[in-house]
Design a protein around this motif. Structure first.
Motif, short mmCIF file in Angstrom:
data_model
loop_
_atom_site.label_atom_id
_atom_site.label_comp_id
_atom_site.label_asym_id
_atom_site.label_seq_id
_atom_site.Cartn_x
_atom_site.Cartn_y
_atom_site.Cartn_z
N ASP A 214 0.81 -1.22 0.00
CA ASP A 214 0.00 0.00 0.00
C ASP A 214 0.84 1.28 0.00
OD1 ASP A 214 -3.11 -0.94 0.86
OD2 ASP A 214 -1.50 -2.33 1.30
N LEU A 215 2.00 1.23 0.61
CA LEU A 215 2.91 2.38 0.60
C LEU A 215 4.10 2.14 -0.33
CD1 LEU A 215 2.96 3.39 4.39
CD2 LEU A 215 1.79 4.55 2.51
N GLY A 216 4.00 1.10 -1.15
CA GLY A 216 5.10 0.80 -2.07
C GLY A 216 6.32 0.21 -1.39
N LEU A 217 6.15 -0.40 -0.21
CA LEU A 217 7.29 -0.86 0.59
C LEU A 217 7.27 -2.37 0.83
CD1 LEU A 217 7.28 2.03 3.22
CD2 LEU A 217 8.92 1.70 1.36
N ALA A 218 6.45 -3.11 0.12
CA ALA A 218 6.32 -4.55 0.38
C ALA A 218 7.65 -5.28 0.22
CB ALA A 218 5.27 -5.17 -0.53
N GLY A 239 4.07 -9.13 -8.43
CA GLY A 239 3.58 -8.38 -7.27
C GLY A 239 2.07 -8.23 -7.23
N ILE A 240 1.33 -9.11 -7.93
CA ILE A 240 -0.13 -8.95 -7.95
C ILE A 240 -0.72 -9.28 -6.58
CG2 ILE A 240 -0.22 -9.50 -10.41
CD1 ILE A 240 -1.52 -12.19 -9.64
N ALA A 244 -2.92 -2.61 -3.62
CA ALA A 244 -1.68 -2.28 -4.34
C ALA A 244 -0.79 -3.49 -4.56
CB ALA A 244 -0.91 -1.19 -3.58
N GLY A 245 -1.23 -4.66 -4.11
CA GLY A 245 -0.47 -5.88 -4.39
C GLY A 245 0.40 -6.36 -3.25
N ASN A 246 1.16 -7.41 -3.53
CA ASN A 246 2.06 -8.05 -2.57
C ASN A 246 3.51 -7.80 -2.94
OD1 ASN A 246 0.37 -10.24 -0.81
ND2 ASN A 246 -0.55 -10.01 -2.83
N ALA A 247 4.40 -8.30 -2.11
CA ALA A 247 5.82 -8.26 -2.45
C ALA A 247 6.05 -9.09 -3.70
CB ALA A 247 6.66 -8.81 -1.28
N ALA A 248 6.77 -8.54 -4.67
CA ALA A 248 6.99 -9.21 -5.95
C ALA A 248 8.10 -10.24 -5.81
CB ALA A 248 7.36 -8.19 -7.02
N LEU A 249 7.80 -11.47 -6.21
CA LEU A 249 8.80 -12.55 -6.15
C LEU A 249 10.08 -12.16 -6.85
CD1 LEU A 249 8.36 -16.34 -6.70
CD2 LEU A 249 9.95 -15.10 -8.15
N GLU A 250 9.95 -11.65 -8.08
CA GLU A 250 11.14 -11.37 -8.88
C GLU A 250 12.05 -10.34 -8.22
OE1 GLU A 250 7.59 -9.01 -10.38
OE2 GLU A 250 8.01 -11.10 -9.88
#
Length: 523
Positions: A214-218, A239-240, A244-250
């Motif tokens: 949500d704050l771009g910090l996942a 990061g879907i 605002a999504g989850n922490a992106a694996l990549e």
């Protein structure tokens, strides 16, 4: 010391992929059972450790997806989410029954705001429910993960108490979610350190984290947690996820790999060369594409337009790239030519296109014309450069012209096409069948041209809105080792495809004549 010996001295970060569960919950990302199976098979090739295949109690579709994935994948642990309810847990156990390796992931909220307004339960009731859920889940598998939903906004002493109790009840993994993406990296890392120092039996469980963006910090919060002792990370492809999504694996995986000097005590076993392919598969399945500047997998992640960057990259890759494109499965870095590009990058592209015999004066003249064109276009494509070169320097050949084409196709007919062209003053007619109307039309065109090309790339896009929209087709064709690109436009995509292929052939022909003339002239 070998890589294997080095890894033995490090701790593995367990990559828990929740693309098919938390990722799919986001609007627009729903998948069918078949699509979930396809995605799970690619996640297995990617090398994730845990696949959270869905929420078995949520729907019959989710139950069937989990059950099918449990039968299909062999290497990863297959996991189902379940609320701290016996009915949910039992449903998860049934869905996971065929899995060679299975996990039940049960959860309940522990923050005051969730307990008061959502659960309407006291802390004591939540604690009791958490313990009973873990104990019940162990009837179906020894691998039980417990999540304290909204852990970051929970009162610390109560959170520690819950974790201690569920570990005693048999939880092998305790998950610390930043459910609403509220944490700042230093704070979240400190929370993990506090859990390690204040939960007496924490050595009997793996600390996991689940961070929202949500704050771009996942990703930053996940990495901070890992640095402070977390050994499992919940992630999703691209990061879907909700909101605002989850922490992106990549991003998590490549940060650990690229900055191994900083994350010196940990490693993952993800096959990073499958990252790009996995990202693109998810895009195709969901119909939702990543933004061009998305880290690692975006179209611009390994693309360079600025002249200074292009010159540095051509001189030595590591001047502007901290990882190789091929490390994540991207075919290659891309020099994007535009108004910021320099002469060095322009000359390099000319050479890549096969024009290696130009004089410096000719390159200077072309570069000036290129800059004029780049001021009018966002990106200058290869066919634009070829057209510019041939118009400015040499064009004394007769283009092959399309007179007409005719296509017969249908769901009960074998696609066949007839094409008539004018070549060297002669009209030629050819027919061919194919796998579809476009395939048959292009094969007929090739027979008329007397040459067979290998289609390396084919893209189509709409140039306007509405059912009668103009479509633009771009092709890249390999004519016997010579790569040529072309484009065509029409309201009929078959016609646009034929025009694009013929355009690519004409460019190939012009280049061939141009180079033969240069050789004859001794240049």
């Amino acid at each position: 010391m070998t890589n294997k010996e080095q890894e033995m001295e490090k701790e593995k970060i367990i990559i828990f992929d929740t693309t098919l569960r938390d990722g799919e919950q986001a609007p627009g990302f729903s998948m069918t059972v078949e699509e979930k199976i396809t995605m799970a098979q690619q996640l297995e090739r990617l090398g994730v450790d845990v696949i959270e295949a869905g929420f078995a109690a949520a729907s019959q579709g989710d139950f069937e997806a989990i059950n099918s994935i449990a039968k299909t994948v062999k290497e990863p642990i297959v996991c189902s989410l379940a609320r701290a309810l016996e009915s949910d847990i039992e449903r998860a156990g049934e869905a996971l029954a065929p899995a060679e390796r299975k996990r039940i992931h049960t959860f309940i909220a522990t923050s005051p705001i969730h307990m008061q307004y959502k659960l309407k339960m006291t802390p004591e009731q939540v604690l009791e429910r958490a313990v009973s859920a873990v104990k019940f889940a162990r009837n179906f598998t020894d691998d039980v993960e417990f999540s304290a939903e909204d852990a970051f906004r929970s009162e610390r002493d109560f959170l520690f108490k819950v974790f201690e109790a569920v570990i005693d009840a048999g939880a092998k993994t305790i998950n610390v979610p930043d459910t609403v993406g509220y944490a700042i990296p230093d704070e979240f890392g400190q929370l993990i350190a506090d859990i390690k120092n204040n939960v007496p039996n924490i050595d009997k469980a793996v600390i996991s984290v689940h961070c929202h963006n949500d704050l771009g910090l996942a990703v930053a919060n996940s990495l901070s947690a890992i640095k402070n002792g977390a050994r499992q990370a919940h992630v999703t492809i691209n990061g879907i996820g909700e909101r605002a999504g989850n922490a992106a694996l990549e991003e998590v995986v490549m940060a650990i790999k690229v900055r191994k000097d900083y994350f010196k005590d940990v490693y993952t076993t993800v096959n990073t060369k499958e990252i790009y392919k996995t990202s693109r598969l998810l895009c195709r399945i969901t119909g939702s594409f990543v933004q061009p500047n998305k880290a690692i997998v975006g179209d611009n992640a390994f693309a360079h337009e600025a002249g200074i960057h292009q010159h540095g990259l051509l001189a030595h890759r590591e001047t502007y790239e901290i990882m190789r494109a091929e490390d994540v499965g991207v075919p290659e870095s891309k020099i994007v030519l535009g108004k910021h590009s320099g002469r060095h990058a322009f000359k390099t592209r000319l050479e890549e296109l096969g024009y290696r015999n130009l004089t410096e004066a000719e390159i200077d003249h072309l570069f000036k014309k290129f800059k004029e064109l780049a001021d009018k276009k966002k990106e200058v494509f290869d066919e634009d450069i070829e057209a510019l070169l041939l118009e400015e320097l040499f064009k004394s050949y007769e283009e092959v012209k399309l007179i007409y084409f005719h296509v017969l196709s249908g769901n009960r007919a074998i696609p066949s096409s007839t094409v008539k062209i004018e070549k060297d003053g002669e009209e030629i007619i050819s027919t061919s069948s194919g796998d579809g109307p476009i395939d048959s039309a292009l094969k007929a065109l090739e027979k008329a041209l007397g040459i067979t090309g290998r289609l390396k790339d084919y893209t189509i896009r709409s140039l306007s809105a509405g059912k009668d929209a103009m479509g633009e087709v771009r092709v890249v064709v390999d004519f016997g080792g010579t790569i040529s690109s072309g484009k065509g436009t029409s309201t009929d995509i078959i016609e646009a495809s034929v025009k694009a292929y013929l355009d690519a052939y004409n460019r190939y022909l012009a280049r061939k004549i141009f180079l033969e003339k240069r050789i004859t002239e001794g240049i």
